[in-house]
Design a protein around this motif. Structure first.
Motif, PDB file in Angstrom:
ATOM      1  N   ILE A 174      55.199 -39.486  71.363  1.00 50.45           N
ATOM      2  CA  ILE A 174      53.757 -39.673  71.570  1.00 50.45           C
ATOM      3  C   ILE A 174      53.353 -40.886  70.739  1.00 50.45           C
ATOM      4  CG2 ILE A 174      51.450 -38.681  71.319  1.00 50.45           C
ATOM      5  CD1 ILE A 174      52.804 -35.896  71.436  1.00 50.45           C
ATOM      6  N   VAL A 175      52.902 -41.935  71.404  1.00 49.58           N
ATOM      7  CA  VAL A 175      52.561 -43.184  70.732  1.00 49.58           C
ATOM      8  C   VAL A 175      51.048 -43.261  70.541  1.00 49.58           C
ATOM      9  CG1 VAL A 175      52.817 -45.689  70.734  1.00 49.58           C
ATOM     10  CG2 VAL A 175      54.485 -44.271  71.935  1.00 49.58           C
ATOM     11  N   LEU A 176      50.632 -43.501  69.307  1.00 44.73           N
ATOM     12  CA  LEU A 176      49.210 -43.677  69.001  1.00 44.73           C
ATOM     13  C   LEU A 176      48.936 -45.175  68.876  1.00 44.73           C
ATOM     14  CD1 LEU A 176      48.674 -40.839  66.360  1.00 44.73           C
ATOM     15  CD2 LEU A 176      48.647 -40.708  68.864  1.00 44.73           C
ATOM     16  N   HIS A 177      48.326 -45.754  69.902  1.00 43.23           N
ATOM     17  CA  HIS A 177      47.973 -47.177  69.903  1.00 43.23           C
ATOM     18  C   HIS A 177      46.627 -47.341  69.199  1.00 43.23           C
ATOM     19  CE1 HIS A 177      51.128 -48.393  72.745  1.00 43.23           C
ATOM     20  NE2 HIS A 177      50.853 -47.293  73.422  1.00 43.23           N
ATOM     21  N   SER A 178      46.591 -48.094  68.135  1.00 46.28           N
ATOM     22  CA  SER A 178      45.367 -48.240  67.338  1.00 46.28           C
ATOM     23  C   SER A 178      44.718 -49.593  67.580  1.00 46.28           C
ATOM     24  CB  SER A 178      45.701 -48.084  65.850  1.00 46.28           C
ATOM     25  OG  SER A 178      46.721 -48.991  65.485  1.00 46.28           O
ATOM     26  N   TYR A 179      43.394 -49.583  67.555  1.00 45.37           N
ATOM     27  CA  TYR A 179      42.624 -50.819  67.669  1.00 45.37           C
ATOM     28  C   TYR A 179      41.271 -50.613  66.996  1.00 45.37           C
ATOM     29  CZ  TYR A 179      39.964 -48.555  71.444  1.00 45.37           C
ATOM     30  OH  TYR A 179      39.171 -47.703  72.172  1.00 45.37           O
ATOM     31  N   LYS A 180      40.540 -51.671  66.836  1.00 44.64           N
ATOM     32  CA  LYS A 180      39.202 -51.555  66.269  1.00 44.64           C
ATOM     33  C   LYS A 180      38.283 -52.532  66.968  1.00 44.64           C
ATOM     34  CE  LYS A 180      38.592 -53.087  62.050  1.00 44.64           C
ATOM     35  NZ  LYS A 180      38.794 -53.331  60.599  1.00 44.64           N
ATOM     36  N   SER A 181      37.025 -52.191  67.037  1.00 45.49           N
ATOM     37  CA  SER A 181      36.031 -53.082  67.635  1.00 45.49           C
ATOM     38  C   SER A 181      35.400 -53.926  66.536  1.00 45.49           C
ATOM     39  CB  SER A 181      34.965 -52.270  68.378  1.00 45.49           C
ATOM     40  OG  SER A 181      34.416 -51.269  67.540  1.00 45.49           O
ATOM     41  N   GLY A 182      34.833 -55.053  66.926  1.00 51.84           N
ATOM     42  CA  GLY A 182      34.196 -55.942  65.949  1.00 51.84           C
ATOM     43  C   GLY A 182      35.181 -56.520  64.960  1.00 51.84           C
ATOM     44  N   ASN A 183      36.322 -57.024  65.460  1.00 48.92           N
ATOM     45  CA  ASN A 183      37.346 -57.571  64.576  1.00 48.92           C
ATOM     46  C   ASN A 183      36.830 -58.789  63.821  1.00 48.92           C
ATOM     47  OD1 ASN A 183      39.695 -55.867  65.497  1.00 48.92           O
ATOM     48  ND2 ASN A 183      39.018 -56.721  67.435  1.00 48.92           N
ATOM     49  N   LYS A 184      37.153 -58.854  62.525  1.00 50.34           N
ATOM     50  CA  LYS A 184      36.654 -59.932  61.690  1.00 50.34           C
ATOM     51  C   LYS A 184      37.634 -61.096  61.565  1.00 50.34           C
ATOM     52  CE  LYS A 184      33.670 -56.955  58.906  1.00 50.34           C
ATOM     53  NZ  LYS A 184      33.337 -56.485  57.531  1.00 50.34           N
ATOM     54  N   THR A 185      38.915 -60.816  61.695  1.00 52.53           N
ATOM     55  CA  THR A 185      39.903 -61.871  61.509  1.00 52.53           C
ATOM     56  C   THR A 185      40.683 -62.095  62.801  1.00 52.53           C
ATOM     57  OG1 THR A 185      41.724 -60.417  60.826  1.00 52.53           O
ATOM     58  CG2 THR A 185      40.182 -61.133  59.110  1.00 52.53           C
ATOM     59  N   ARG A 186      41.342 -63.242  62.876  1.00 50.53           N
ATOM     60  CA  ARG A 186      42.155 -63.573  64.042  1.00 50.53           C
ATOM     61  C   ARG A 186      43.295 -62.576  64.206  1.00 50.53           C
ATOM     62  NH1 ARG A 186      44.427 -69.729  64.907  1.00 50.53           N
ATOM     63  NH2 ARG A 186      45.030 -69.555  67.118  1.00 50.53           N
ATOM     64  N   GLN A 187      43.905 -62.183  63.090  1.00 51.74           N
ATOM     65  CA  GLN A 187      45.007 -61.228  63.144  1.00 51.74           C
ATOM     66  C   GLN A 187      44.540 -59.861  63.632  1.00 51.74           C
ATOM     67  OE1 GLN A 187      46.867 -60.107  59.406  1.00 51.74           O
ATOM     68  NE2 GLN A 187      48.863 -59.936  60.382  1.00 51.74           N
ATOM     69  N   GLU A 188      43.384 -59.407  63.168  1.00 48.85           N
ATOM     70  CA  GLU A 188      42.841 -58.132  63.630  1.00 48.85           C
ATOM     71  C   GLU A 188      42.578 -58.164  65.132  1.00 48.85           C
ATOM     72  OE1 GLU A 188      40.461 -56.319  59.748  1.00 48.85           O
ATOM     73  OE2 GLU A 188      39.373 -57.481  61.258  1.00 48.85           O
ATOM     74  N   LYS A 189      42.075 -59.296  65.600  1.00 49.39           N
ATOM     75  CA  LYS A 189      41.801 -59.436  67.037  1.00 49.39           C
ATOM     76  C   LYS A 189      43.089 -59.337  67.837  1.00 49.39           C
ATOM     77  CE  LYS A 189      39.476 -62.409  70.404  1.00 49.39           C
ATOM     78  NZ  LYS A 189      38.730 -63.687  70.621  1.00 49.39           N
ATOM     79  N   GLN A 190      44.142 -60.008  67.351  1.00 50.68           N
ATOM     80  CA  GLN A 190      45.435 -59.947  68.040  1.00 50.68           C
ATOM     81  C   GLN A 190      45.983 -58.522  68.052  1.00 50.68           C
ATOM     82  OE1 GLN A 190      47.739 -62.723  65.764  1.00 50.68           O
ATOM     83  NE2 GLN A 190      46.954 -64.533  66.816  1.00 50.68           N
ATOM     84  N   MET A 191      45.975 -57.862  66.897  1.00 50.75           N
ATOM     85  CA  MET A 191      46.519 -56.504  66.798  1.00 50.75           C
ATOM     86  C   MET A 191      45.743 -55.530  67.674  1.00 50.75           C
ATOM     87  SD  MET A 191      47.747 -56.079  62.806  1.00 50.75           S
ATOM     88  CE  MET A 191      46.116 -56.337  62.095  1.00 50.75           C
ATOM     89  N   SER A 192      44.421 -55.685  67.699  1.00 50.68           N
ATOM     90  CA  SER A 192      43.588 -54.785  68.491  1.00 50.68           C
ATOM     91  C   SER A 192      43.773 -55.012  69.984  1.00 50.68           C
ATOM     92  CB  SER A 192      42.113 -54.959  68.113  1.00 50.68           C
ATOM     93  OG  SER A 192      41.859 -54.421  66.840  1.00 50.68           O
ATOM     94  N   SER A 193      43.988 -56.265  70.366  1.00 49.16           N
ATOM     95  CA  SER A 193      44.238 -56.562  71.776  1.00 49.16           C
ATOM     96  C   SER A 193      45.516 -55.887  72.250  1.00 49.16           C
ATOM     97  CB  SER A 193      44.319 -58.077  71.991  1.00 49.16           C
ATOM     98  OG  SER A 193      44.436 -58.385  73.367  1.00 49.16           O
TER      99      SER A 193
END
Length: 337
Positions: free
Chosen positions: A270-289
């Motif tokens: 069971i894979v838990l894919h994590s993301y967040k809205s309102g990413n502040k950094t370029r890396q967060e945006k990539q990881m969330s995408s």
């Protein structure tokens, strides 16, 4: 001092000198390796997931290009992974920093060294631009390496790992720890290339599984780590972990390299894919995408794997409400009504 060094490195990268300097430094590292004539030195990545998917298609590339004599340059940790695909391969162990520098050098010297890293080591700007593209498309890792790294044809097969060489060791661990067969769940909470899930989520999952009658373990990175509250820590080698996980029956994991390793060894997952809205950094945006879009289900079909795979998307900004979904998937894996 660390801040000044970072500013200096960023300046070198901005003016286009960092990559040429790293190629030169990589050449210096290569001179420390006692190379043999007529032998190709394959520079691996240092991420577990990258190593796994590189190895899944490397044999096709090696045979296609007529590479007869070769050695892998890798971290000591990854030697056992390589031997699961290439049992008799020789490995040269170096540090993570040396791996990066050799990856840069391999981009310039294609006679003796060849890089099996992807994306190739380039300037920081080029690398970030590529990652922006890859994350926006959420390219699956098998496609990433089969086509991106090796440029193989569609019909080139996926190579499964063979862990028969460590079955006895895995059995001894199972026996010593009294791990119940098909009545246990392994949690893999730590991720490095994706958004980390809240500790409370894992704690609630472990509590719910305990209430369902399962014995719950947490994969730990060292022998002193305690793991999630209410679970038993499991510290073991990379090569024995999938065998133990298959004995347990179910793994719940964040999306990470270890998840890939468990996946290609056909563990129920069971894979838990994590993301967040309102990413502040370029890396967060990539990881969330990646977290919102990538999937292992297509990879499973393309690779012909037989394990049960379920996926859950978790927005770390919001209250977690997927517990019943996760527990229902656990029941499906163990074929309970």
């Amino acid at each position: 001092m660390r801040i000044k060094k970072k500013i200096f490195i960023n300046l070198l990268d901005f003016i286009g000198l960092l990559h040429p300097i790293n190629i030169y430094r990589g050449k210096k590292v290569s001179q420390k390796i006692n190379t043999e004539d007529n032998c190709t030195y394959i520079v691996c990545s240092y991420g577990i997931g990258d190593i796994v998917w590189m190895l899944s298609f490397a044999k096709n590339y090696i045979e296609l290009h007529g590479i007869v004599s070769y050695k892998f340059i890798c971290l000591k940790r990854d030697t056992a992974l390589i031997h699961a695909y290439f049992p008799r391969a020789d490995c040269v162990n170096v540090s993570r920093k040396e791996i990066s520098l050799l990856g840069a050098y391999a981009s310039a010297d294609k006679e003796k060294y060849i890089s099996f890293m992807y994306p190739r080591i380039k300037s920081r700007k080029e690398t970030l631009n590529e990652l922006d593209l890859f994350s926006s498309l959420a390219i699956d890792m098998d496609v990433f390496y089969k086509y991106g790294c090796f440029d193989l044809d569609y019909n080139m097969p996926f190579l499964r790992p063979d862990l028969s060489f460590c079955e006895e060791e895995a059995y001894e661990i199972i026996k010593r720890k009294c791990i119940p067969q098909l009545k246990s769940v392994l949690l893999i909470p730590d991720v490095h290339s994706r958004i980390n899930l809240p500790y409370g989520l894992w704690k609630d999952i472990s509590h719910g599984l305990f209430q369902m009658g399962y014995k719950v373990y947490t994969n730990t990175s060292n022998i002193d780590e305690k793991g999630i509250d209410g679970t038993e820590p499991l510290y073991t080698s990379l090569e024995t972990l999938p065998l133990i996980a298959n004995h347990m029956g179910c793994v719940i994991s964040g999306r990470c390299g270890l998840c890939d390793w468990i996946f290609v060894n056909e563990c129920n997952l069971i894979v838990l894919h994590s993301y967040k809205s309102g990413n502040k950094t370029r890396q967060e945006k990539q990881m969330s995408s990646f977290g919102r879009k990538e999937t292992l289900l297509g990879t499973k079909d393309r690779c012909g794997l037989n394990n049960k795979i379920f996926e859950v998307r978790v927005n770390t900004n919001d209250s977690i409400n997927q517990y019943s979904e996760i527990f229902n998937y656990v029941k499906e894996i163990f074929e309970l009504k």
